[in-house]
Write an enzyme that holds these catalytic residues in place. Structure first.
Site, PDB file in Angstrom:
ATOM      1  CG  ASP A  68      -0.348   0.209   2.532  1.00  9.74           C
ATOM      2  OD1 ASP A  68       0.887   0.409   2.589  1.00  9.74           O
ATOM      3  OD2 ASP A  68      -1.072   0.170   3.540  1.00  9.74           O
ATOM      4  CB  ILE A  69       0.078   4.697  -1.050  1.00 10.34           C
ATOM      5  CG1 ILE A  69      -0.216   4.110  -2.442  1.00 10.34           C
ATOM      6  CG2 ILE A  69       0.780   6.049  -1.179  1.00 10.34           C
ATOM      7  CD1 ILE A  69      -1.309   4.853  -3.197  1.00 10.34           C
ATOM      8  CD  GLU A 109      -4.252   3.253   1.795  1.00 10.42           C
ATOM      9  OE1 GLU A 109      -3.749   3.341   2.926  1.00 10.42           O
ATOM     10  OE2 GLU A 109      -5.482   3.296   1.599  1.00 10.42           O
TER      11      GLU A 109
END
Length: 586
Positions: free
Chosen positions: A463-464, A509
């Site tokens: 994920d970010i 995300e």
């Protein structure tokens, strides 16, 4: 090339016809003489007597023949149980040879092997005409064994049959070996002045949706789309499972691609378990459609291909036509599709249990088909035309043809709509990657495959980093742009490095990649490609962002829940250790 065709009705008639042939030969120079017998009357004594008379009256002649479901003489259905075709080859260079084998399922491959060995001895061969008994055996291995025969040699022929469609008794016979109940006769034709062409005509066209053959065993078609094969005929055509099943399905055989050409396969019976007995083998995993035939569509095909054959300017035409076509048309109208060939050249043949033709290097077994072979000695010197009574179908399009066109168009539209619905059901609306439900389903399936086969797979979850700050500081529009860019970077990475992978948006995300057949170390390399590629992107407002990644591979006794928990823990550890890094957890 000169041809005599006549019906054998008595010994006296046969001798008179042979006398005419001998008189004609006295005034000509000929290379060889061939008699072909098509016998709807399979009484052995009658056949052997006719062969004895040929031996006595024309001792230098070759002869061959088989039992049939009907005979074609001078282009039309013969009213006599035995038809005789005498071909006299006039060019000195033309050569003819007969080969005759006993044929059973056990010895079929040995027969073909010996035939090919003998064929090498005759480099002059341009074509092979074949008569074969096929009932009670699969012809697929037999046909497949011809694949390495010289591609320039034409091979065509027909399966011997019986006047009674429900009777398996059949025979072939020749000057070489006499009468054989299970056998194959090969006629080798060639020489520098002999020209041969061959083709096949169906006239049946596909109708409606495709079915996948999910279970089959030789000529027993067991399942279509994992359901009993008979269901297709009952559901879509309302054809009951009774004694009329064969005649009711003649208009609707199966149509599919085989060795690059369109093949028809007709069912002859529906069995108690819902399986169908086909006239020939049908392979598992092929996509088949039900085809339809109607008089206008068939005759249009005859006219189209007849014109092409006329351009060859043959002196002789041989037709091997499926007995199912005779049943379909009925005796009063069957000649409508064969008689027009007589306008080109002398036309003869018989109604078969199957038709054979080599196309693009493959010897194919056909059903519900016309196989047409055209022969000529010397160059083209006549401008012949294919003549057909236009009033039979000129300007008309049958109702079934129009309905079939409508159904095909509607089917294409429906299939496209279903494809789009399927894509929508499994795709994430924002990134167009797989959605969580679909990627989760594929992970569960991969665990099942691992349990059954031991095939490894890995998961990559990422994920970010600090994504909430992007939305809070830069706005949701920029946040969406960051997510879409990560999806694009990921998509390109798996295309270049792991095209077999499945990638999905896990939520928000978060992303998940399923890597079948790939272990953790290689998965880590892909993860590094995605990490560095994304870190290099400079966004308009958010500038550079990073991702954290967890990697794991399937282990013994793993469930989908266990492996998902492990890859999630790996991602969590990557976050805890400072982000923008990869953690592998086994």
């Amino acid at each position: 090339m000169k041809q005599f065709q006549f019906e054998y009705t008595s010994i006296g008639k046969l001798k008179r016809e042979l006398d005419k042939i001998n008189q004609w030969r006295r005034s000509k120079v000929t290379s060889c003489v061939l008699f072909e017998f098509y016998a709807e009357d399979i009484e052995r004594s009658q056949i052997e007597l006719a062969c004895e008379i040929i031996d006595q009256e024309v001792p230098d002649a070759l002869y061959m023949g088989c039992s049939t479901n009907g005979n074609i003489i001078e282009g039309g259905l013969s009213s006599s149980p035995i038809g005789v075709v005498c071909t006299i080859f006039e060019f000195p260079s033309t050569r003819v040879k007969l080969m005759h084998y006993v044929l059973t399922e056990d010895c079929a491959l040995d027969v073909v092997a010996d035939f090919k060995k003998q064929l090498v001895k005759y480099p002059w061969v341009k074509a092979v005409s074949m008569l074969v008994t096929i009932r009670g055996m699969s012809m697929t291995p037999f046909c497949d064994a011809f694949t390495d025969v010289d591609p320039d040699i034409e091979i065509f022929g027909g399966g011997a049959f019986n006047p009674d469609l429900n009777n398996d008794e059949a025979c072939v016979f020749s000057k070489v070996r006499g009468y054989t109940e299970k056998g194959v006769v090969f006629l080798l034709l060639g020489g520098e002045d002999l020209n041969v062409m061959s083709t096949f005509i169906t006239g049946w066209k596909p109708l409606g949706r495709e079915f996948k053959v999910t279970k089959a065993d030789g000529c027993i078609l067991q399942e279509l789309d994992d359901r009993p094969a008979y269901d297709a005929y009952y559901k879509y055509l309302n054809i009951p499972n009774n004694e009329h099943f064969f005649s009711n399905t003649l208009e609707f055989p199966f149509f599919y691609r085989h060795h690059g050409i369109d093949i028809l396969r007709a069912p002859i019976a529906s069995n108690e378990d819902g399986s169908l007995t086909m006239t020939s083998d049908i392979e598992k995993d092929v996509n088949a459609r039900i085809a339809y035939g109607d008089p206008w569509t068939i005759l249009e095909s005859i006219q189209k291909d007849g014109k092409k054959i006329a351009e060859f300017q043959p002196e002789q035409i041989k037709i091997f036509s499926c007995a199912a076509r005779r049943t379909y048309w009925g005796d009063d109208e069957i000649s409508k599709e064969t008689f027009p060939f007589q306008s080109i050249a002398s036309t003869s043949g018989f109604y078969t249990s199957s038709e054979f033709l080599k196309t693009d290097g493959y010897l194919n077994q056909h059903n519900v088909t016309l196989v047409v072979a055209a022969l000529r000695e010397g160059p083209k010197d006549l401008n012949v035309h294919f003549e057909m009574q236009n009033e039979q179908f000129a300007g008309k399009v049958s109702m079934i043809n129009r309905l079939a066109t409508f159904i095909d168009a509607a089917t294409v539209e429906l299939e496209e709509a279903n494809r789009k619905l399927t894509e929508m059901a499994i795709a994430d609306s924002m990134t167009k990657l797989l959605n969580r439900g679909e990627i989760q389903r594929r992970i569960k399936e991969s665990v099942k495959v691992f349990e059954e086969t031991g095939e490894k797979f890995s998961l990559l979850m990422y994920d970010i980093d600090f994504f909430k700050q992007v939305n809070d500081a830069c706005g949701h529009k920029e946040g969406d742009a960051v997510i879409l860019k990560l999806a694009d970077v990921s998509r390109r990475a798996i295309k270049d490095h792991a095209p077999e992978a499945s990638i999905g948006r896990w939520g928000g995300e978060e992303f998940m990649i399923l890597l079948p057949g790939i272990q953790a170390e290689r998965a880590k390399l892909l993860a590094e490609v995605i990490r560095t590629s994304f870190a290099a992107v400079d966004f308009t407002v958010a500038h550079h962002k990073t991702i954290s990644l967890g990697v794991t591979e399937v282990c013994e006794n793993d469930s989908s829940d266990k492996i998902l928990m492990r890859v999630d823990n790996a991602l969590y550890k990557a976050k805890k250790q400072g982000r923008n890094q990869i953690v592998v957890m086994r």
